[in-house]
Design a protein around this motif. Structure first.
Motif, PDB file in Angstrom:
ATOM      1  N   GLY A  53       4.094  18.283  41.777  1.00 17.65           N
ATOM      2  CA  GLY A  53       5.310  18.635  40.922  1.00 17.65           C
ATOM      3  C   GLY A  53       6.320  17.383  40.522  1.00 17.65           C
ATOM      4  N   VAL A  54       5.728  16.718  40.118  1.00 20.78           N
ATOM      5  CA  VAL A  54       6.580  15.244  39.874  1.00 20.78           C
ATOM      6  C   VAL A  54       6.051  14.786  38.205  1.00 20.78           C
ATOM      7  CG1 VAL A  54       7.160  14.566  42.046  1.00 20.78           C
ATOM      8  CG2 VAL A  54       5.192  13.745  41.153  1.00 20.78           C
ATOM      9  N   SER A  55       6.606  13.712  37.977  1.00 18.97           N
ATOM     10  CA  SER A  55       6.183  12.921  36.826  1.00 18.97           C
ATOM     11  C   SER A  55       5.275  11.778  36.974  1.00 18.97           C
ATOM     12  CB  SER A  55       7.426  12.447  36.122  1.00 18.97           C
ATOM     13  OG  SER A  55       7.843  11.219  36.908  1.00 18.97           O
ATOM     14  N   ARG A  56       4.717  11.438  36.082  1.00 20.64           N
ATOM     15  CA  ARG A  56       3.734  10.505  36.476  1.00 20.64           C
ATOM     16  C   ARG A  56       4.079   9.154  36.847  1.00 20.64           C
ATOM     17  NH1 ARG A  56      -0.748  10.840  31.291  1.00 20.64           N
ATOM     18  NH2 ARG A  56      -1.557   8.961  32.545  1.00 20.64           N
ATOM     19  N   VAL A  57       5.388   8.771  36.774  1.00 19.14           N
ATOM     20  CA  VAL A  57       6.104   7.529  37.087  1.00 19.14           C
ATOM     21  C   VAL A  57       5.975   7.366  38.616  1.00 19.14           C
ATOM     22  CG1 VAL A  57       8.242   6.024  37.204  1.00 19.14           C
ATOM     23  CG2 VAL A  57       7.326   7.297  35.068  1.00 19.14           C
ATOM     24  N   PRO A  58       6.535   8.207  39.347  1.00 16.85           N
ATOM     25  CA  PRO A  58       6.315   8.101  40.871  1.00 16.85           C
ATOM     26  C   PRO A  58       4.839   8.087  41.316  1.00 16.85           C
ATOM     27  CG  PRO A  58       7.329  10.192  40.346  1.00 16.85           C
ATOM     28  CD  PRO A  58       7.290   9.514  39.154  1.00 16.85           C
ATOM     29  N   VAL A  59       4.055   8.852  40.755  1.00 17.71           N
ATOM     30  CA  VAL A  59       2.671   8.804  40.964  1.00 17.71           C
ATOM     31  C   VAL A  59       2.161   7.401  40.777  1.00 17.71           C
ATOM     32  CG1 VAL A  59       0.227   9.653  40.481  1.00 17.71           C
ATOM     33  CG2 VAL A  59       2.397  11.263  40.669  1.00 17.71           C
ATOM     34  N   ARG A  60       2.452   6.842  39.623  1.00 14.78           N
ATOM     35  CA  ARG A  60       1.894   5.574  39.691  1.00 14.78           C
ATOM     36  C   ARG A  60       2.524   4.359  40.492  1.00 14.78           C
ATOM     37  NH1 ARG A  60       4.049   4.702  34.182  1.00 14.78           N
ATOM     38  NH2 ARG A  60       2.291   6.294  33.947  1.00 14.78           N
ATOM     39  N   GLU A  61       3.667   4.841  40.663  1.00 14.66           N
ATOM     40  CA  GLU A  61       4.332   3.624  41.920  1.00 14.66           C
ATOM     41  C   GLU A  61       3.510   3.953  43.232  1.00 14.66           C
ATOM     42  OE1 GLU A  61       8.669   3.786  42.023  1.00 14.66           O
ATOM     43  OE2 GLU A  61       8.692   3.899  39.821  1.00 14.66           O
ATOM     44  N   ALA A  62       3.278   5.028  43.595  1.00 13.13           N
ATOM     45  CA  ALA A  62       2.633   5.455  44.999  1.00 13.13           C
ATOM     46  C   ALA A  62       1.260   4.995  45.038  1.00 13.13           C
ATOM     47  CB  ALA A  62       2.772   7.028  45.090  1.00 13.13           C
ATOM     48  N   LEU A  63       0.457   4.962  43.848  1.00  7.74           N
ATOM     49  CA  LEU A  63      -0.658   4.492  43.864  1.00  7.74           C
ATOM     50  C   LEU A  63      -0.856   3.085  44.076  1.00  7.74           C
ATOM     51  CD1 LEU A  63      -2.496   6.813  41.024  1.00  7.74           C
ATOM     52  CD2 LEU A  63      -2.784   6.963  43.451  1.00  7.74           C
ATOM     53  N   ARG A  64      -0.260   2.477  43.332  1.00  8.30           N
ATOM     54  CA  ARG A  64       0.050   0.923  43.682  1.00  8.30           C
ATOM     55  C   ARG A  64       0.308   0.724  45.198  1.00  8.30           C
ATOM     56  NH1 ARG A  64       2.773   0.377  38.406  1.00  8.30           N
ATOM     57  NH2 ARG A  64       4.938   0.616  39.584  1.00  8.30           N
ATOM     58  N   THR A  65       1.417   1.338  45.933  1.00  7.62           N
ATOM     59  CA  THR A  65       1.646   1.206  47.239  1.00  7.62           C
ATOM     60  C   THR A  65       0.491   1.526  48.260  1.00  7.62           C
ATOM     61  OG1 THR A  65       3.762   1.547  47.028  1.00  7.62           O
ATOM     62  CG2 THR A  65       2.985   1.928  49.089  1.00  7.62           C
ATOM     63  N   LEU A  66      -0.304   2.747  47.904  1.00  7.19           N
ATOM     64  CA  LEU A  66      -1.494   2.993  48.534  1.00  7.19           C
ATOM     65  C   LEU A  66      -2.771   2.057  48.272  1.00  7.19           C
ATOM     66  CD1 LEU A  66      -1.309   6.745  47.760  1.00  7.19           C
ATOM     67  CD2 LEU A  66      -0.799   5.839  50.062  1.00  7.19           C
ATOM     68  N   GLU A  67      -2.646   1.286  47.210  1.00  5.22           N
ATOM     69  CA  GLU A  67      -3.742   0.431  47.207  1.00  5.22           C
ATOM     70  C   GLU A  67      -3.360  -0.976  47.767  1.00  5.22           C
ATOM     71  OE1 GLU A  67      -6.288  -1.694  43.486  1.00  5.22           O
ATOM     72  OE2 GLU A  67      -4.417  -0.885  42.966  1.00  5.22           O
ATOM     73  N   ALA A  68      -2.083  -1.044  48.002  1.00  5.30           N
ATOM     74  CA  ALA A  68      -1.939  -2.251  48.712  1.00  5.30           C
ATOM     75  C   ALA A  68      -2.163  -1.991  50.160  1.00  5.30           C
ATOM     76  CB  ALA A  68      -0.442  -2.890  48.742  1.00  5.30           C
ATOM     77  N   GLU A  69      -2.155  -0.724  50.715  1.00  6.67           N
ATOM     78  CA  GLU A  69      -2.412  -0.434  52.125  1.00  6.67           C
ATOM     79  C   GLU A  69      -3.796  -0.156  52.358  1.00  6.67           C
ATOM     80  OE1 GLU A  69       0.029   3.419  52.764  1.00  6.67           O
ATOM     81  OE2 GLU A  69       2.032   2.280  52.807  1.00  6.67           O
ATOM     82  N   ALA A 129       9.607   7.700  44.742  1.00  2.70           N
ATOM     83  CA  ALA A 129       7.998   7.273  44.990  1.00  2.70           C
ATOM     84  C   ALA A 129       7.513   7.211  46.144  1.00  2.70           C
ATOM     85  CB  ALA A 129       7.893   5.909  44.259  1.00  2.70           C
ATOM     86  N   HIS A 130       8.523   6.869  47.478  1.00  2.00           N
ATOM     87  CA  HIS A 130       7.829   6.948  48.706  1.00  2.00           C
ATOM     88  C   HIS A 130       7.532   8.557  49.068  1.00  2.00           C
ATOM     89  CE1 HIS A 130      11.513   8.811  50.708  1.00  2.00           C
ATOM     90  NE2 HIS A 130      12.241   7.998  49.712  1.00  2.00           N
ATOM     91  N   SER A 131       8.088   9.332  48.767  1.00  2.00           N
ATOM     92  CA  SER A 131       8.052  10.772  49.025  1.00  2.00           C
ATOM     93  C   SER A 131       6.603  11.307  48.327  1.00  2.00           C
ATOM     94  CB  SER A 131       9.157  11.714  48.518  1.00  2.00           C
ATOM     95  OG  SER A 131      10.189  11.540  49.216  1.00  2.00           O
ATOM     96  N   VAL A 132       6.329  10.759  47.146  1.00  2.00           N
ATOM     97  CA  VAL A 132       4.872  10.904  46.682  1.00  2.00           C
ATOM     98  C   VAL A 132       3.916  10.297  47.327  1.00  2.00           C
ATOM     99  CG1 VAL A 132       3.877  10.930  44.281  1.00  2.00           C
ATOM    100  CG2 VAL A 132       6.122  11.344  44.255  1.00  2.00           C
ATOM    101  N   CYS A 133       4.168   9.229  47.493  1.00  2.00           N
ATOM    102  CA  CYS A 133       3.163   8.232  48.489  1.00  2.00           C
ATOM    103  C   CYS A 133       2.838   8.881  49.837  1.00  2.00           C
ATOM    104  CB  CYS A 133       3.793   6.854  48.815  1.00  2.00           C
ATOM    105  SG  CYS A 133       2.832   5.729  49.473  1.00  2.00           S
ATOM    106  N   THR A 134       3.883   9.428  50.368  1.00  2.00           N
ATOM    107  CA  THR A 134       3.662   9.947  51.594  1.00  2.00           C
ATOM    108  C   THR A 134       2.920  11.324  51.407  1.00  2.00           C
ATOM    109  OG1 THR A 134       5.738   9.432  52.592  1.00  2.00           O
ATOM    110  CG2 THR A 134       4.697  11.152  53.769  1.00  2.00           C
ATOM    111  N   ALA A 135       3.145  12.056  50.467  1.00  2.00           N
ATOM    112  CA  ALA A 135       2.395  13.263  50.223  1.00  2.00           C
ATOM    113  C   ALA A 135       0.820  13.063  49.816  1.00  2.00           C
ATOM    114  CB  ALA A 135       2.835  14.007  49.041  1.00  2.00           C
ATOM    115  N   ILE A 136       0.522  11.920  49.083  1.00  2.00           N
ATOM    116  CA  ILE A 136      -0.518  11.448  48.559  1.00  2.00           C
ATOM    117  C   ILE A 136      -1.530  10.828  49.859  1.00  2.00           C
ATOM    118  CG2 ILE A 136      -2.176  10.111  47.179  1.00  2.00           C
ATOM    119  CD1 ILE A 136      -0.053  10.260  44.907  1.00  2.00           C
ATOM    120  N   ARG A 137      -0.817  10.247  50.774  1.00  2.00           N
ATOM    121  CA  ARG A 137      -1.414   9.598  51.813  1.00  2.00           C
ATOM    122  C   ARG A 137      -1.690  10.652  52.827  1.00  2.00           C
ATOM    123  NH1 ARG A 137       2.634   7.197  53.974  1.00  2.00           N
ATOM    124  NH2 ARG A 137       2.587   4.966  52.835  1.00  2.00           N
TER     125      ARG A 137
END
Length: 231
Positions: A37-53, A5-13
């Motif tokens: 190119g990932v499933s929705r699970v790491p995307v969901r986790e990444a969005l939660r992190t980005l919301e906290a940030e 999820a942290h890699s997806v988070c980095t990409a979205i950020r």
């Protein structure tokens, strides 16, 4: 293989900061999963992190959207940096290791060389590495994480012009490292404060009350495990 999820988070950020995902735009899990190119699970986790940030907000009937910070919130970021970076420099003077000093001095030498040669983007990257390394030298993971988040947000909200005197800018970096090496926390703090004050006028907001001013660049779809992704 499950992409962290942290890699997806980095990409979205990164794409939010660069303007690929514009301020206020919706961030649907399905489209993001397809883009990276990932499933929705790491995307969901990444969005939660980005919301906290503070990069993402959840809106009723719309779901996750890119945040739309106000001009006051943007100004607060520079004020926060003015408080935290000098603190980090002061702590670095007390907690540095020889390994940290070796890296910092190497960056200063390279930065001074590039500045004399008139380097552009190289200097911007070197400056970022210098400040990131100095934050790590402070020996406080929580402070380093805060400063990293600040740098991401400032890059998102501001266009930072190249310094008018890059040689002088890197001389300031060198003086800060000298103070850190001597263990002089007060001087390191004072020099960093002056350095940030001098750089403040180079920051220009990407957006105004009436909407965004900066032109956004659209990038083609990419997978999060490409070599170009920063971790």
């Amino acid at each position: 293989m499950r992409i962290p999820a942290h890699s997806v988070c980095t990409a979205i950020r990164d794409d939010i900061v660069s303007g690929v995902h514009g301020r206020g735009s919706r961030l649907t899990e399905e489209l993001l999963a397809r883009r990276y190119g990932v499933s929705r699970v790491p995307v969901r986790e990444a969005l939660r992190t980005l919301e906290a940030e503070g990069f993402v907000v959840t809106r009723r009937h719309a779901g996750a959207c890119v945040a739309e910070p106000t001009e006051q919130e943007a100004a607060d970021l520079l004020e926060t940096r003015m408080l935290l970076e000098p603190l980090g420099a002061s702590r670095a003077a007390r907690r540095h290791t020889e390994a940290h000093l070796k890296v910092l001095r190497g960056l200063v030498r390279l930065g001074q060389e590039r500045a004399r040669q008139g380097g552009g983007e190289d200097l911007r990257s070197l400056g970022g590495w210098f400040h990131e390394t100095l934050a790590q030298t402070a020996g406080s993971p929580s402070l380093a994480a805060l400063l990293t988040q600040l740098r991401h947000k400032i890059a998102w909200m501001y266009v930072v012009q190249a310094p008018a005197d890059p040689v002088g800018c890197w001389a300031e970096h060198g003086a800060i490292v000298d103070a850190v090496a001597r263990g002089d926390g007060e001087r390191a703090r004072a020099l960093m404060t002056l350095h940030i004050e001098r750089s403040a006028p180079a920051h220009r907001l990407r957006f105004a009350s009436g909407g965004e001013r900066a032109e956004r660049v659209r990038n083609p779809q990419r997978a999060v495990n490409m070599p170009s992704l920063r971790h």
